[in-house]
Design a protein around this motif. Structure first.
Motif, PDB file in Angstrom:
ATOM      1  N   LYS A 210      14.805  -1.806   1.296  1.00 37.33           N
ATOM      2  CA  LYS A 210      13.399  -1.442   1.347  1.00 37.33           C
ATOM      3  C   LYS A 210      13.247   0.003   1.824  1.00 37.33           C
ATOM      4  O   LYS A 210      14.101   0.520   2.555  1.00 37.33           O
ATOM      5  CB  LYS A 210      12.641  -2.392   2.269  1.00 37.33           C
ATOM      6  CG  LYS A 210      12.552  -3.817   1.731  1.00 37.33           C
ATOM      7  CD  LYS A 210      11.755  -4.714   2.663  1.00 37.33           C
ATOM      8  CE  LYS A 210      11.661  -6.125   2.090  1.00 37.33           C
ATOM      9  NZ  LYS A 210      10.905  -7.032   3.008  1.00 37.33           N
TER      10      LYS A 210
ATOM     11  N   ARG B  20      11.330   1.541   4.051  1.00 35.81           N
ATOM     12  CA  ARG B  20      11.367   1.771   5.501  1.00 35.81           C
ATOM     13  C   ARG B  20      12.763   1.593   6.067  1.00 35.81           C
ATOM     14  O   ARG B  20      13.217   2.365   6.916  1.00 35.81           O
ATOM     15  CB  ARG B  20      10.392   0.796   6.171  1.00 35.81           C
ATOM     16  CG  ARG B  20      10.264   0.915   7.678  1.00 35.81           C
ATOM     17  CD  ARG B  20       9.167  -0.050   8.147  1.00 35.81           C
ATOM     18  NE  ARG B  20       9.055  -0.104   9.586  1.00 35.81           N
ATOM     19  CZ  ARG B  20       9.773  -0.914  10.354  1.00 35.81           C
ATOM     20  NH1 ARG B  20      10.690  -1.701   9.795  1.00 35.81           N
ATOM     21  NH2 ARG B  20       9.588  -0.931  11.662  1.00 35.81           N
ATOM     22  N   ASP B  21      13.482   0.586   5.576  1.00 37.21           N
ATOM     23  CA  ASP B  21      14.820   0.291   6.106  1.00 37.21           C
ATOM     24  C   ASP B  21      15.829   1.372   5.752  1.00 37.21           C
ATOM     25  O   ASP B  21      16.672   1.739   6.580  1.00 37.21           O
ATOM     26  CB  ASP B  21      15.301  -1.070   5.587  1.00 37.21           C
ATOM     27  CG  ASP B  21      14.463  -2.225   6.115  1.00 37.21           C
ATOM     28  OD1 ASP B  21      13.791  -2.046   7.153  1.00 37.21           O
ATOM     29  OD2 ASP B  21      14.477  -3.305   5.479  1.00 37.21           O
TER      30      ASP B  21
ATOM     31  N   TRP C  30       3.955   1.705   0.261  1.00 35.26           N
ATOM     32  CA  TRP C  30       5.201   1.333  -0.420  1.00 35.26           C
ATOM     33  C   TRP C  30       6.354   1.093   0.557  1.00 35.26           C
ATOM     34  O   TRP C  30       7.487   0.868   0.119  1.00 35.26           O
ATOM     35  CB  TRP C  30       5.608   2.449  -1.398  1.00 35.26           C
ATOM     36  CG  TRP C  30       4.643   2.622  -2.532  1.00 35.26           C
ATOM     37  CD1 TRP C  30       3.492   3.362  -2.526  1.00 35.26           C
ATOM     38  CD2 TRP C  30       4.727   2.033  -3.823  1.00 35.26           C
ATOM     39  NE1 TRP C  30       2.858   3.270  -3.739  1.00 35.26           N
ATOM     40  CE2 TRP C  30       3.598   2.455  -4.563  1.00 35.26           C
ATOM     41  CE3 TRP C  30       5.657   1.179  -4.447  1.00 35.26           C
ATOM     42  CZ2 TRP C  30       3.354   2.073  -5.872  1.00 35.26           C
ATOM     43  CZ3 TRP C  30       5.418   0.793  -5.757  1.00 35.26           C
ATOM     44  CH2 TRP C  30       4.288   1.227  -6.452  1.00 35.26           C
ATOM     45  N   GLU C  31       6.101   1.092   1.859  1.00 34.68           N
ATOM     46  CA  GLU C  31       7.199   1.058   2.825  1.00 34.68           C
ATOM     47  C   GLU C  31       8.017  -0.227   2.756  1.00 34.68           C
ATOM     48  O   GLU C  31       9.192  -0.235   3.133  1.00 34.68           O
ATOM     49  CB  GLU C  31       6.684   1.280   4.243  1.00 34.68           C
ATOM     50  CG  GLU C  31       5.787   0.192   4.775  1.00 34.68           C
ATOM     51  CD  GLU C  31       5.427   0.434   6.232  1.00 34.68           C
ATOM     52  OE1 GLU C  31       6.262   0.999   6.967  1.00 34.68           O
ATOM     53  OE2 GLU C  31       4.309   0.068   6.636  1.00 34.68           O
ATOM     54  N   ASN C  32       7.447  -1.320   2.280  1.00 33.11           N
ATOM     55  CA  ASN C  32       8.189  -2.579   2.182  1.00 33.11           C
ATOM     56  C   ASN C  32       8.670  -2.896   0.771  1.00 33.11           C
ATOM     57  O   ASN C  32       9.142  -4.005   0.500  1.00 33.11           O
ATOM     58  CB  ASN C  32       7.337  -3.730   2.722  1.00 33.11           C
ATOM     59  CG  ASN C  32       7.140  -3.628   4.229  1.00 33.11           C
ATOM     60  OD1 ASN C  32       8.098  -3.404   4.964  1.00 33.11           O
ATOM     61  ND2 ASN C  32       5.895  -3.758   4.691  1.00 33.11           N
ATOM     62  N   LYS C  33       8.558  -1.928  -0.123  1.00 37.42           N
ATOM     63  CA  LYS C  33       9.090  -2.079  -1.481  1.00 37.42           C
ATOM     64  C   LYS C  33      10.562  -1.658  -1.507  1.00 37.42           C
ATOM     65  O   LYS C  33      11.007  -0.821  -0.731  1.00 37.42           O
ATOM     66  CB  LYS C  33       8.301  -1.215  -2.466  1.00 37.42           C
ATOM     67  CG  LYS C  33       6.822  -1.570  -2.580  1.00 37.42           C
ATOM     68  CD  LYS C  33       6.613  -2.912  -3.269  1.00 37.42           C
ATOM     69  CE  LYS C  33       5.125  -3.168  -3.496  1.00 37.42           C
ATOM     70  NZ  LYS C  33       4.896  -4.474  -4.163  1.00 37.42           N
ATOM     71  N   ARG C  34      11.313  -2.258  -2.418  1.00 36.81           N
ATOM     72  CA  ARG C  34      12.706  -1.843  -2.592  1.00 36.81           C
ATOM     73  C   ARG C  34      12.754  -0.516  -3.346  1.00 36.81           C
ATOM     74  O   ARG C  34      11.867  -0.207  -4.142  1.00 36.81           O
ATOM     75  CB  ARG C  34      13.496  -2.901  -3.349  1.00 36.81           C
ATOM     76  CG  ARG C  34      13.657  -4.196  -2.590  1.00 36.81           C
ATOM     77  CD  ARG C  34      14.656  -5.132  -3.234  1.00 36.81           C
ATOM     78  NE  ARG C  34      14.711  -5.060  -4.695  1.00 36.81           N
ATOM     79  CZ  ARG C  34      15.330  -5.953  -5.458  1.00 36.81           C
ATOM     80  NH1 ARG C  34      15.934  -6.983  -4.907  1.00 36.81           N
ATOM     81  NH2 ARG C  34      15.345  -5.821  -6.771  1.00 36.81           N
TER      82      ARG C  34
ATOM     83  N   GLU D  44      12.243  -0.432  -7.040  1.00 32.45           N
ATOM     84  CA  GLU D  44      10.892  -0.702  -7.543  1.00 32.45           C
ATOM     85  C   GLU D  44      10.059   0.584  -7.643  1.00 32.45           C
ATOM     86  O   GLU D  44       8.944   0.561  -8.151  1.00 32.45           O
ATOM     87  CB  GLU D  44      10.171  -1.689  -6.618  1.00 32.45           C
ATOM     88  CG  GLU D  44      10.800  -3.074  -6.564  1.00 32.45           C
ATOM     89  CD  GLU D  44      10.042  -3.983  -5.628  1.00 32.45           C
ATOM     90  OE1 GLU D  44       9.029  -4.575  -6.059  1.00 32.45           O
ATOM     91  OE2 GLU D  44      10.455  -4.107  -4.454  1.00 32.45           O
TER      92      GLU D  44
END
Length: 325
Positions: free
Chosen positions: A107, A109-110, A142-146, A149
């Protein structure tokens, strides 16, 4: 008095050296029989945007990889802030390579947090920086999108964040505008200027000369692994003189198309860019326009573009320009 003068001279000399963040001296690199970089020397002042220019294959990326210690030079030296070696300065460099690389299944953020921690930021500090940068880049939602994506432009902006999040002294951007639309190019340009104002030094490598004219303080023009031009941008342009004019006119330019003063015309109908044979031709050319009855509403001497300077420099060294923009 003599001793005072000497002290003053030494002080000024020290200040000049202190201003240079990076220095390359007589750097060479070969791959087998191919010479990628030949005797390159330049220095970069702190707090500047430095343009490393040239067509694809000129040796720009090889030079950047040597600065980063990804590959070692065969000869010459690369030093930072005086005599520091790259191994002692790596944590102060942010590098955005031309070939992008993010962990596509992670993701947003990660992946930024992971890279920020690798660069020495504590988790809470990194999380605060991530929040601010995602907002600046208009990517908060979009921080939790892979990563896989995201569009190419979004991924490019994420990689820019990972390049600068640890506030490096030196930021190296290799073709940073690749894949960005005009709106995001403007956003990135503004961020580069903001980073410079905050004290960062930026190396901006590109083959698109037009971008450099708008951003860079100093330039180094490379062709076939060799430095053709290096110095302060305005001084480089002044050194080539003003041998072009822009005119706006009513009617036709036919009366002056065969003028002995002209080397070339780019005519747009009521506006034209005209390259003169020499800078001194502008007066006789203006007189010729009047005498032959061309109705000119604007006549302006122009400095040569970086593209024109590049072409002239390559041709002066007996080369042929290919793939330069």
């Amino acid at each position: 008095m003599e001793n005072t003068a000497r002290v003053g001279t030494l002080s000024r000399s020290f200040e000049i050296k202190k201003m240079n963040l990076l220095q390359l001296e007589n750097v060479h690199k070969r791959f087998g029989d191919f010479t990628a970089v030949s005797d390159i020397s330049f220095s970069i002042e702190k707090g500047s945007i430095y343009g490393l220019l040239g067509p694809n294959g000129a040796g720009k990326t090889t030079t950047l990889r040597m600065i980063m210690d990804i590959i070692a030079p065969d000869a010459g030296s690369i030093t930072f802030s005086g005599n520091r070696q790259v191994q002692d300065f790596l944590d102060q460099i942010g590098y955005l390579p031309e070939e992008r690389g993010l962990y596509r299944k992670m993701k947003v953020r990660d992946v930024i947090l992971f890279i920020a921690e690798l660069k020495g930021l504590y988790k809470q500090q990194a999380l605060s920086e991530i929040e601010q940068w995602l907002e600046k880049m208009q990517l908060s939602e979009w921080e939790n999108k892979r990563i896989d994506e995201l569009s190419k432009g979004m991924a490019q902006k994420i990689q820019f964040i990972t390049t600068v999040i640890h506030k490096p002294e030196l930021i190296i951007l290799d073709e940073p505008f690749s894949g960005l639309d005009p709106i995001n190019m403007t956003l990135l340009k503004d961020l580069m200027l903001e980073l410079r104002e905050d004290g960062s030094t930026i190396i901006f490598s590109t083959h698109v000369m037009e971008q450099v004219e708008k951003l860079c303080d100093h330039i180094c023009l490379i062709h076939q692994g060799k430095v053709l031009l290096e110095g302060e941008l305005r001084a480089v342009k002044r050194g080539f003189g003003k041998n072009s004019v822009e005119i706006e006119y009513i009617g036709s330019l036919e009366p002056i198309r065969n003028s002995a003063c002209i080397q070339g015309i780019n005519d747009f109908g009521q506006y034209a860019e005209i390259k003169l044979k020499t800078p001194e031709d502008y007066r006789p050319f203006l007189q010729e326009l009047v005498e032959k009855g061309v109705d000119v509403t604007r006549f302006e001497l122009m400095e040569p573009t970086l593209h024109e300077i590049f072409v002239q420099s390559v041709e002066a060294h007996g080369g042929v320009v290919q793939d330069a923009e």
